[in-house]
Design an enzyme around this catalytic site. Sequence first.
Site, PDB file in Angstrom:
ATOM      1  N   GLN A 156       0.839  -1.196   0.000  1.00 57.94           N
ATOM      2  CA  GLN A 156       0.000   0.000   0.000  1.00 57.94           C
ATOM      3  C   GLN A 156       0.877   1.251   0.000  1.00 57.94           C
ATOM      4  O   GLN A 156       1.206   1.804   1.043  1.00 57.94           O
ATOM      5  CB  GLN A 156      -0.945   0.004   1.212  1.00 57.94           C
ATOM      6  CG  GLN A 156      -1.967   1.111   1.113  1.00 57.94           C
ATOM      7  CD  GLN A 156      -3.016   1.039   2.194  1.00 57.94           C
ATOM      8  OE1 GLN A 156      -3.052   0.119   3.006  1.00 57.94           O
ATOM      9  NE2 GLN A 156      -3.878   2.023   2.224  1.00 57.94           N
ATOM     10  N   PHE A 157       1.237   1.700  -1.203  1.00 56.18           N
ATOM     11  CA  PHE A 157       2.103   2.877  -1.319  1.00 56.18           C
ATOM     12  C   PHE A 157       1.444   4.121  -0.736  1.00 56.18           C
ATOM     13  O   PHE A 157       2.126   5.073  -0.353  1.00 56.18           O
ATOM     14  CB  PHE A 157       2.522   3.113  -2.772  1.00 56.18           C
ATOM     15  CG  PHE A 157       1.475   3.782  -3.622  1.00 56.18           C
ATOM     16  CD1 PHE A 157       1.479   5.154  -3.791  1.00 56.18           C
ATOM     17  CD2 PHE A 157       0.481   3.038  -4.245  1.00 56.18           C
ATOM     18  CE1 PHE A 157       0.519   5.782  -4.573  1.00 56.18           C
ATOM     19  CE2 PHE A 157      -0.481   3.653  -5.029  1.00 56.18           C
ATOM     20  CZ  PHE A 157      -0.464   5.026  -5.190  1.00 56.18           C
ATOM     21  N   THR A 158       0.116   4.118  -0.622  1.00 49.02           N
ATOM     22  CA  THR A 158      -0.577   5.305  -0.114  1.00 49.02           C
ATOM     23  C   THR A 158      -0.266   5.588   1.352  1.00 49.02           C
ATOM     24  O   THR A 158      -0.622   6.658   1.853  1.00 49.02           O
ATOM     25  CB  THR A 158      -2.102   5.198  -0.315  1.00 49.02           C
ATOM     26  OG1 THR A 158      -2.590   4.056   0.390  1.00 49.02           O
ATOM     27  CG2 THR A 158      -2.453   5.101  -1.793  1.00 49.02           C
TER      28      THR A 158
END
Length: 149
Positions: A78-80
């Site tokens: 989850q790069f967010t």
Amino acid sequence: MRAVVQRVSEAKVIVEEKTVGAIKRGLLVFVGVGKDDTEEDCEWLADKVSGLRIFEDEDGKMNLSVKDINGEVLVVSQFTLYGDCRRGKRPSFTEAAPPDKGKALYERFVELLREKGLKVETGKFRAHMHVHLVNDGPVTILLDSSKLF
């Protein structure tokens, strides 16, 4: 590296209407890789997650790790987690690692957890995923290898 760790009674990830990873009792770990992260960050995070004592013992105290309870781990990229909303209302992701580096360190993190004897399932890197979970507690812990929190 950053992680959101949730104690779950079950969790699964669906990609294109197919379950790609599923666990029963254990940890759901959302992992984000930062642009400056290294192998050392992977090692720190894997050690912290595998030893995190957030399961209750016979006295009802959070004193047991996922390994102690023979639990499972579902790791979802989850790069967010590197979204920066301090300015404006649209997140900036400039602190997130580029995809090639992110994937390599994400996969290394998963490998390190498996080397510690944990059963690990995963989502699919860079895919649109539907994550289903039953949070047990709820218990949610934030981790950052830079120790910002």
